[in-house]
Structure formats: structure tokens, C-alpha cells
Scaffold this motif. Sequence first.
Motif, PDB file in Angstrom:
ATOM      1  N   VAL A  30      38.031  38.797  38.953  1.00 18.41           N
ATOM      2  CA  VAL A  30      36.737  39.187  39.515  1.00 18.41           C
ATOM      3  C   VAL A  30      36.709  38.909  41.011  1.00 18.41           C
ATOM      4  CG1 VAL A  30      34.246  38.752  39.440  1.00 18.41           C
ATOM      5  CG2 VAL A  30      35.558  38.893  37.311  1.00 18.41           C
ATOM      6  N   ALA A  31      37.372  37.842  41.448  1.00 22.50           N
ATOM      7  CA  ALA A  31      37.383  37.467  42.861  1.00 22.50           C
ATOM      8  C   ALA A  31      38.115  38.481  43.743  1.00 22.50           C
ATOM      9  CB  ALA A  31      38.010  36.082  43.022  1.00 22.50           C
ATOM     10  N   LEU A  32      38.820  39.427  43.144  1.00 24.46           N
ATOM     11  CA  LEU A  32      39.502  40.467  43.917  1.00 24.46           C
ATOM     12  C   LEU A  32      38.551  41.583  44.352  1.00 24.46           C
ATOM     13  CD1 LEU A  32      42.724  40.799  41.734  1.00 24.46           C
ATOM     14  CD2 LEU A  32      42.473  39.554  43.914  1.00 24.46           C
ATOM     15  N   TYR A  33      37.311  41.543  43.896  1.00 25.75           N
ATOM     16  CA  TYR A  33      36.335  42.612  44.124  1.00 25.75           C
ATOM     17  C   TYR A  33      35.160  42.136  44.959  1.00 25.75           C
ATOM     18  CZ  TYR A  33      38.764  44.984  40.338  1.00 25.75           C
ATOM     19  OH  TYR A  33      39.720  45.573  39.558  1.00 25.75           O
ATOM     20  N   GLU A  34      34.598  43.055  45.750  1.00 24.25           N
ATOM     21  CA  GLU A  34      33.332  42.788  46.423  1.00 24.25           C
ATOM     22  C   GLU A  34      32.246  42.656  45.355  1.00 24.25           C
ATOM     23  OE1 GLU A  34      32.254  45.703  49.358  1.00 24.25           O
ATOM     24  OE2 GLU A  34      33.705  44.920  50.800  1.00 24.25           O
ATOM     25  N   PRO A  35      31.147  41.954  45.655  1.00 22.71           N
ATOM     26  CA  PRO A  35      30.099  41.735  44.656  1.00 22.71           C
ATOM     27  C   PRO A  35      29.514  43.004  44.035  1.00 22.71           C
ATOM     28  CG  PRO A  35      29.772  40.268  46.508  1.00 22.71           C
ATOM     29  CD  PRO A  35      30.890  41.215  46.888  1.00 22.71           C
ATOM     30  N   ASN A  36      29.477  44.106  44.752  1.00 21.77           N
ATOM     31  CA  ASN A  36      28.904  45.344  44.221  1.00 21.77           C
ATOM     32  C   ASN A  36      29.952  46.419  43.974  1.00 21.77           C
ATOM     33  OD1 ASN A  36      26.141  44.470  44.186  1.00 21.77           O
ATOM     34  ND2 ASN A  36      26.207  44.588  46.412  1.00 21.77           N
ATOM     35  N   ALA A  37      31.192  46.005  43.794  1.00 24.00           N
ATOM     36  CA  ALA A  37      32.288  46.950  43.569  1.00 24.00           C
ATOM     37  C   ALA A  37      32.101  47.723  42.267  1.00 24.00           C
ATOM     38  CB  ALA A  37      33.616  46.187  43.529  1.00 24.00           C
ATOM     39  N   VAL A  38      32.838  48.831  42.156  1.00 23.77           N
ATOM     40  CA  VAL A  38      32.842  49.615  40.917  1.00 23.77           C
ATOM     41  C   VAL A  38      34.265  49.656  40.359  1.00 23.77           C
ATOM     42  CG1 VAL A  38      30.831  51.023  41.480  1.00 23.77           C
ATOM     43  CG2 VAL A  38      33.083  51.809  42.157  1.00 23.77           C
ATOM     44  N   LEU A  39      34.350  49.575  39.043  1.00 21.49           N
ATOM     45  CA  LEU A  39      35.615  49.584  38.311  1.00 21.49           C
ATOM     46  C   LEU A  39      35.517  50.628  37.220  1.00 21.49           C
ATOM     47  CD1 LEU A  39      38.355  48.353  37.347  1.00 21.49           C
ATOM     48  CD2 LEU A  39      36.977  46.671  36.069  1.00 21.49           C
ATOM     49  N   ALA A  40      36.400  51.596  37.240  1.00 18.68           N
ATOM     50  CA  ALA A  40      36.423  52.647  36.219  1.00 18.68           C
ATOM     51  C   ALA A  40      37.436  52.266  35.141  1.00 18.68           C
ATOM     52  CB  ALA A  40      36.779  53.987  36.849  1.00 18.68           C
ATOM     53  N   PHE A  41      37.012  51.365  34.252  1.00 15.99           N
ATOM     54  CA  PHE A  41      37.896  50.906  33.181  1.00 15.99           C
ATOM     55  C   PHE A  41      37.047  50.275  32.092  1.00 15.99           C
ATOM     56  CE2 PHE A  41      40.878  48.082  31.059  1.00 15.99           C
ATOM     57  CZ  PHE A  41      41.962  48.937  30.901  1.00 15.99           C
ATOM     58  N   PRO A  42      37.409  50.467  30.827  1.00 11.56           N
ATOM     59  CA  PRO A  42      38.438  51.378  30.352  1.00 11.56           C
ATOM     60  C   PRO A  42      38.081  52.823  30.683  1.00 11.56           C
ATOM     61  CG  PRO A  42      37.233  50.402  28.498  1.00 11.56           C
ATOM     62  CD  PRO A  42      36.692  49.788  29.746  1.00 11.56           C
ATOM     63  N   PRO A  43      39.076  53.711  30.583  1.00 15.09           N
ATOM     64  CA  PRO A  43      38.834  55.106  30.955  1.00 15.09           C
ATOM     65  C   PRO A  43      37.553  55.651  30.320  1.00 15.09           C
ATOM     66  CG  PRO A  43      41.142  54.780  30.466  1.00 15.09           C
ATOM     67  CD  PRO A  43      40.431  53.495  30.090  1.00 15.09           C
ATOM     68  N   GLY A  44      36.760  56.307  31.160  1.00 14.05           N
ATOM     69  CA  GLY A  44      35.500  56.869  30.700  1.00 14.05           C
ATOM     70  C   GLY A  44      34.314  55.942  30.883  1.00 14.05           C
ATOM     71  N   ASN A  45      34.561  54.718  31.332  1.00 14.46           N
ATOM     72  CA  ASN A  45      33.495  53.732  31.545  1.00 14.46           C
ATOM     73  C   ASN A  45      33.462  53.322  33.006  1.00 14.46           C
ATOM     74  OD1 ASN A  45      32.527  53.059  28.718  1.00 14.46           O
ATOM     75  ND2 ASN A  45      34.738  52.856  28.519  1.00 14.46           N
ATOM     76  N   LEU A  46      32.307  52.853  33.452  1.00 13.93           N
ATOM     77  CA  LEU A  46      32.146  52.392  34.824  1.00 13.93           C
ATOM     78  C   LEU A  46      31.445  51.037  34.801  1.00 13.93           C
ATOM     79  CD1 LEU A  46      32.620  53.288  37.767  1.00 13.93           C
ATOM     80  CD2 LEU A  46      30.283  54.158  37.749  1.00 13.93           C
ATOM     81  N   ALA A  47      32.072  50.044  35.406  1.00 11.10           N
ATOM     82  CA  ALA A  47      31.479  48.714  35.552  1.00 11.10           C
ATOM     83  C   ALA A  47      31.115  48.532  37.015  1.00 11.10           C
ATOM     84  CB  ALA A  47      32.469  47.638  35.119  1.00 11.10           C
ATOM     85  N   THR A  48      29.879  48.105  37.263  1.00  9.08           N
ATOM     86  CA  THR A  48      29.405  47.919  38.627  1.00  9.08           C
ATOM     87  C   THR A  48      28.985  46.475  38.832  1.00  9.08           C
ATOM     88  OG1 THR A  48      28.611  50.199  38.679  1.00  9.08           O
ATOM     89  CG2 THR A  48      27.735  48.712  40.359  1.00  9.08           C
ATOM     90  N   GLY A  49      29.534  45.842  39.842  1.00  8.72           N
ATOM     91  CA  GLY A  49      29.180  44.470  40.180  1.00  8.72           C
ATOM     92  C   GLY A  49      29.987  43.442  39.406  1.00  8.72           C
TER      93      GLY A  49
END
Length: 117
Positions: A30-49
Motif C-alpha cells: 500500500v505504501a507504494l501508492y499515493e493516498p488517492n491512487a487507483v488500482l485496476a485489479f483484479p481485472p475488471g475491478n477498480l480500487a481507489t485509495g
Amino acid sequence: MTNRKAATEPNDLGRYFIERANAGDVDGLVALYEPNAVLAFPPGNLATGHEEIREVYERFVAAAPVLSPGRQHPALVTGDLALTASTLTNGDVTVEVARRQPDGAWLWVADQPALAP
């Protein structure tokens, strides 16, 4: 807990990801990301923050994957932004956008880790 050094170059993020994922270090991932980053994983899903990204990585490391570094491509850097990409051992491609932080460290702001070729 793994090495928690800050990424001084954009491609440090990919190396740190492999190390921390293999160690099951969710907080380190988690520390590799900015606080409001977006992650498209698993495929078809989007995680924000951080909270949603943490939930994704808790499930991910619970499966105890063993990741091998693929071929990391040179980062494309313009000012405080960088495009990073790797070709994984299975042929998939990861693509990320990183931003230089005020302290000079790099963090991902957008991560598409499973882009099929």
C-alpha cells in the motif's frame, strides 16, 4: 516487514512490489501508492485509495503467490510524472503512472497490473 526504503527512481516501485508481495507485506504494498491512487485489479475491478487498495492486497497475499520479476522496461519520465511498465513471465504487461513526491520519492498514482498483450 520488508525493506521500506522510498523509491528514488520510478522503476524502484516495481522491484519493491515483487519483494513486498513475496514477503506478504500488505502495508508495504500500500505504501507504494499515493493516498488517492487507483488500482485496476483484479481485472475488471477498480480500487481507489489506500483503504480499497489494502483490501485488494490482503486478498492477494492471502493466496500466497510467488512472484518472479519479469522484464522491466525503462521508465518514460517527463517532469514529475513517469510511465512504468513490465512484461511479466506469463507474457502479461503491467502499466503504471508514478509521480515524484515533494521529498523526491516516487509513488504510483495509477496501476494497471494485468494488461494482456
